[in-house]
Write an enzyme that holds these catalytic residues in place. Structure first.
Site, short mmCIF file in Angstrom:
data_model
loop_
_atom_site.label_atom_id
_atom_site.label_comp_id
_atom_site.label_asym_id
_atom_site.label_seq_id
_atom_site.Cartn_x
_atom_site.Cartn_y
_atom_site.Cartn_z
CE LYS A 32 -69.30 -100.29 -42.19
NZ LYS A 32 -69.61 -99.20 -41.24
CB CYS B 111 -85.68 -94.74 -43.66
SG CYS B 111 -86.45 -96.22 -43.00
CD GLU C 186 -83.06 -89.34 -46.18
OE1 GLU C 186 -81.93 -89.60 -46.63
OE2 GLU C 186 -83.81 -90.23 -45.72
CD GLU D 140 -84.60 -102.69 -46.34
OE1 GLU D 140 -84.19 -102.36 -45.22
OE2 GLU D 140 -85.46 -103.58 -46.51
#
Ligand code: NAD
Length: 485
Positions: free
Chosen positions: A178, A287, A389, A253
């Site tokens: 997905k 990231c 973040e 992750e």
């Protein structure tokens, strides 16, 4: 209007209910495709096809034939390079110059590297004495884990999705993918590649859709053996909870708030070049990118002024313009989130060294999701943009006096994905690297990746390591066989 469909059991299809959602070009806000929205019937069909393939032609395939197919997938991605390049840059708005050198080649490499890995998998063996004076031999073998759910993000869509699909399939599993709802196209395009090279139906399946609908349905599906996820930490927490039902394995992750530590004895040119890349490449939507820069006091002013000079040269522009350095953010909602952080930084007392707002772009680009590369100084370590973040083209630069102080500030984060260190002193580089709480440390460089190395984060940045042989830990079950002689 272009349609992006599901790929289930070797066939492209719309949803049974006929629902679609819109996909936009981030550079212009123009509608580029209608994407099929997967619901229960599509998720069920994809998981059932993946389960059946484990005992069908795919499950019975010899290892060498599977390895050969992995190389063929990589070769076909290379042959269709321009199609992947066009689709990826249109979905993300990222410049050709990035996707041509990173996203698409790595998409192909992710199949080759795990094909190579599978050639050198050794079985463990232990001989033992038995209580009746005889001998026994133990050996372990790796078996595919089964049906793997793959949920991937939008920042490096093909690269991060194949980083999971490559090892999962090389190990003999089947997958149901997905992809992110804002970057659906290359995942479906990979279905064309699978068909072309003869991957048996059911081994690779794609269900398009939104996280809150399709993603939820997939993670809740009882017939998945494991789920591998890349995305935000809060989503990772939800997925981990879903995996607890049925005790299914999970690899996460997740997000990062990566520090750079720049010592006075660094090579300043190198530190500026690499930090400009690590803060602003892909519009900060990496990231592993740097959002906190700690610079030794004696070179702080020079560093900030040179970083400003370097970042102000970055050219924002449309993806196919070869002079473009950075593109827009991926979606209007992400642009709004990043601009909220920009406002919050100022409200909390930031000194805006560069940028800080949405730029006015010419022509068709005026409606795109643009934000300026931004540098702040002067915030406390507890400020929102120093702790959370942002995932945009921005960083906060903070001075430090001693090595101990730099390490303490760099580690003052709920995340622990990656860090960079700039120094010409080898002892210091090793000493600091060993004390930073991150899964990856780069010294005098950034984003230098050997795909055989362990990749993953500490703390809120994830669980598990993937890459080379490390991926086998997640994508296979280890079975011990004991034979009494
Ligand atoms: P996200 O968590 O919003 O979405 C990631 C994927 O999860 C998408 O496919 C989304 O549709 C799906 N999803 C969302 N909610 C879900 C739910 N409730 N159930 C199941 N699936 C759901 O992340 P994003 O915004 O696409 O990506 C950006 C984030 O990814 C950043 O935090 C970034 O740091 C992180 N990231 C981490 C790595 C890494 O290797 N550690 C790599 C790239 C990106």
């Amino acid at each position: 209007m272009k349609k992006v469909q599901h790929y289930i059991n070797g066939k492209f299809m719309d949803s049974q209910c006929g629902e679609f959602f819109d996909n936009f070009n981030p550079s212009t806000n123009e509608l580029i495709a209608k994407v099929a929205l997967g619901r229960e019937s599509e998720v069920n069909a994809a998981v059932a096809a993946a389960r059946a393939a484990l005992t069908g032609e795919w499950g019975q395939m010899k290892l060498n034939d599977r390895i050969a197919l992995m190389y063929e997938i990589a070769n076909e991605i290379d042959r269709r390079f321009d199609d992947f390049l066009e689709a990826e840059t249109l979905d993300t708005g990222k410049p050709y110059s990035i996707a041509r050198h990173i996203d698409i080649p790595r998409g192909a490499a992710n199949f080759k590297v795990f094909a190579d890995t599978m050639k050198s998998v050794a079985d463990e063996a232990y001989r033992m004495d038995t209580p009746d004076g005889k001998m026994a031999m133990n050996y372990s073998m790796r078996k595919p884990k089964g049906v793997i759910g793959v949920i991937s993000p939008w920042n490096l869509p093909l690269l991060l999705m194949t980083w999971k699909v490559g090892p999962a399939m090389a190990c003999g599993n089947t997958v149901v993918v997905k992809p992110s709802q804002v970057t659906p196209t290359t995942t479906s395009l990979l279905g064309e590649v699978m068909s072309k090279v003869g991957v048996p139906a059911g081994a690779y399946n794609v269900v398009q859709g939104k996280g809150s609908i399709t993603g939820n349905l997939l993670t809740a599906h009882k017939d998945l053996d494991a789920i591998t996820f890349t995305g935000e930490t809060v989503t990772g927490e939800m997925i981990m909870k879903a995996c607890s039902v049925g005790v299914r394995d999970v690899s996460l992750e997740l997000g990062g708030k990566n520090p750079a530590v720049v010592f006075a004895d660094c090579d300043m040119d190198k530190a500026i070049t690499e930090t400009t890349r690590s803060c602003f490449a892909n519009s900060g939507q990496v990231c592993l990118g740097t959002e906190r820069v700690y610079v030794q006091r004696t070179i702080f002013d020079e560093f900030v002024s040179r970083l400003k000079e370097s970042a102000s040269k970055l050219k924002l522009g449309i993806q196919h313009d070869e002079s473009t350095d950075i593109g827009p953010l991926v979606s209007s909602s992400h642009r709004d989130k990043v601009l909220d952080y920009y406002e919050k930084a100022v409200a909390e007392g930031a000194n805006v060294v560069l940028g800080g707002k949405a730029p006015v772009m010419p022509g068709k680009m005026k409606d795109g999701y643009w934000v300026e590369p931004t540098i702040w100084t002067g915030l406390s370590e507890e400020a929102t943009v120093v702790q959370e973040e942002v995932f945009g083209p921005c960083c906060h630069v903070q001075p430090f006096y001693t090595e101990e102080e730099a390490i303490k500030m760099a580690n003052n984060s709920p995340y622990g994905l990656a860090s960079t260190i700039f120094t010409e002193n080898l002892d210091k580089a090793h000493r600091v690297a060993s004390q930073l709480d991150t899964g990856i440390v780069w010294i005098n460089s950034w984003f230098l990746r050997d795909l055989r190395t362990p990749f993953g984060g500490m703390k809120g940045s994830g669980i598990g390591r993937e890459g080379g042989h490390h991926s086998l830990e997640f994508y296979t079950e280890l079975k011990n066989v004991c034979i009494k002689m």
